[in-house]
Write an enzyme that holds these catalytic residues in place. Structure first.
Site, PDB file in Angstrom:
ATOM      1  N   CYS A  78       0.833  -1.217   0.000  1.00  0.00           N
ATOM      2  CA  CYS A  78       0.000   0.000   0.000  1.00  0.00           C
ATOM      3  C   CYS A  78       0.870   1.270   0.000  1.00  0.00           C
ATOM      4  O   CYS A  78       1.500   1.547  -1.019  1.00  0.00           O
ATOM      5  CB  CYS A  78      -0.991  -0.049   1.153  1.00  0.00           C
ATOM      6  SG  CYS A  78      -2.423   0.982   0.848  1.00  0.00           S
ATOM      7  N   HIS A 175      -3.276  -5.279   1.837  1.00  0.00           N
ATOM      8  CA  HIS A 175      -2.576  -5.486   3.111  1.00  0.00           C
ATOM      9  C   HIS A 175      -2.585  -6.963   3.544  1.00  0.00           C
ATOM     10  O   HIS A 175      -3.383  -7.330   4.422  1.00  0.00           O
ATOM     11  CB  HIS A 175      -3.264  -4.672   4.206  1.00  0.00           C
ATOM     12  CG  HIS A 175      -3.087  -3.205   4.075  1.00  0.00           C
ATOM     13  ND1 HIS A 175      -2.028  -2.527   4.619  1.00  0.00           N
ATOM     14  CD2 HIS A 175      -3.847  -2.272   3.453  1.00  0.00           C
ATOM     15  CE1 HIS A 175      -2.133  -1.245   4.344  1.00  0.00           C
ATOM     16  NE2 HIS A 175      -3.228  -1.061   3.632  1.00  0.00           N
ATOM     17  N   GLU A 177      -0.748  -8.349   5.597  1.00  0.00           N
ATOM     18  CA  GLU A 177      -0.418  -8.425   7.030  1.00  0.00           C
ATOM     19  C   GLU A 177      -1.652  -8.292   7.907  1.00  0.00           C
ATOM     20  O   GLU A 177      -1.579  -8.516   9.110  1.00  0.00           O
ATOM     21  CB  GLU A 177       0.630  -7.356   7.382  1.00  0.00           C
ATOM     22  CG  GLU A 177       0.152  -5.913   7.410  1.00  0.00           C
ATOM     23  CD  GLU A 177      -0.041  -5.274   6.028  1.00  0.00           C
ATOM     24  OE1 GLU A 177       0.042  -5.991   5.006  1.00  0.00           O
ATOM     25  OE2 GLU A 177      -0.299  -4.055   5.988  1.00  0.00           O
TER      26      GLU A 177
HETATM   27  N1  GLN Z   1      -3.662   6.399   1.054  1.00  0.00           N
HETATM   28  C1  GLN Z   1      -2.348   6.139   1.566  1.00  0.00           C
HETATM   29  C2  GLN Z   1      -1.284   6.911   0.758  1.00  0.00           C
HETATM   30  O1  GLN Z   1      -1.593   7.510  -0.207  1.00  0.00           O
HETATM   31  C3  GLN Z   1      -2.038   4.647   1.547  1.00  0.00           C
HETATM   32  C4  GLN Z   1      -3.018   3.914   2.432  1.00  0.00           C
HETATM   33  C5  GLN Z   1      -2.471   2.664   3.049  1.00  0.00           C
HETATM   34  O2  GLN Z   1      -1.268   2.425   3.094  1.00  0.00           O
HETATM   35  N2  GLN Z   1      -3.363   1.870   3.584  1.00  0.00           N
HETATM   36  O3  GLN Z   1      -0.156   6.906   1.112  1.00  0.00           O
END
Ligand code: GLN
Length: 202
Positions: A78, A175, A177
């Site tokens: 992410c 995610h 994890e």
């Molecule tokens: N929206 C976050 C970003 O732009 C990422 C979100 C996340 O890691 N769950 O960095």
């Protein structure tokens, strides 16, 4: 084998827990010297702008680039995927080494967070069967384009890319994890082993 987890911000503890459950030695990384002797590194989810700013403050950007450039396996989930990307669409600090473009918060306000079953054939390399992976998306990015050296590992039904790999770099928009399914972490550990062989024999 020692795996580092970048512990500046975000859900690094969840990655640490999964790795420990798999019997792996783990080190939280907050300073450049914490990278010494690591075999692989996970960059967690969180807020990529915050992770980037803290990485600048602690002098980690160049050491992280070196870590990737010397062939170590690195996995960004992410915000971690955004941080690894060459292009995040915003002027924010990035490691910027993976040949992908990402669109941050690509799912808009209506569906900021959701779960979906994802097919990822590569996971059959580390586990029996071909059950889909329950992928959890939280204000997630989409991978909007990939360069020639990048392998697409998983896409949402509409062909939107959510997992990809380029040599020693792995990214997921979601995610793993936060699920109790350790297959993705196993997949990364296998990648770490292959990268260790490649770096010692070259
Ligand atoms: N929206 C976050 C970003 O732009 C990422 C979100 C996340 O890691 N769950 O960095």
């Amino acid at each position: 084998m020692i795996i580092g987890v970048l512990a500046l911000q975000g859900d690094f503890r969840e990655h640490v827990d999964v790795l420990r459950q798999l019997g792996v030695e783990v080190r939280e990384v907050r300073l450049p010297e914490h990278l010494a002797g690591l075999d692989g590194l996970i960059i967690p989810g969180g807020e990529s702008t915050t992770i980037g700013k803290l990485a600048m403050t602690f002098g980690l950007i160049e050491p992280l680039r070196d870590f990737v450039a010397t062939g170590h396996a690195v996995w960004g989930t992410c915000a971690g995927a955004i941080f690894l990307a060459k292009d995040a669409g915003y002027p924010q600090p990035l490691i910027g080494m993976m040949d992908i473009s990402v669109a941050r918060n690509a799912f808009g306000r209506q569906v900021e967070s959701f779960e979906t079953d994802l097919n990822m054939p590569e996971l059959a390399k580390v586990a029996e069967g071909d059950e889909p992976f329950k992928a959890i998306f939280i204000r997630a990015p989409l991978i909007t384009s990939v360069g020639p050296g990048v392998e697409i590992l998983a896409q949402l039904d509409a062909g939107r890319i959510v997992a990809a790999r380029q040599g020693n770099m792995l990214v997921t928009s979601f995610h793993p994890e936060l699920t109790s399914d350790p297959r993705f972490h196993r997949y990364f550990l296998q990648m770490v082993k292959l990268c260790m062989v490649a770096t010692t024999s070259s």
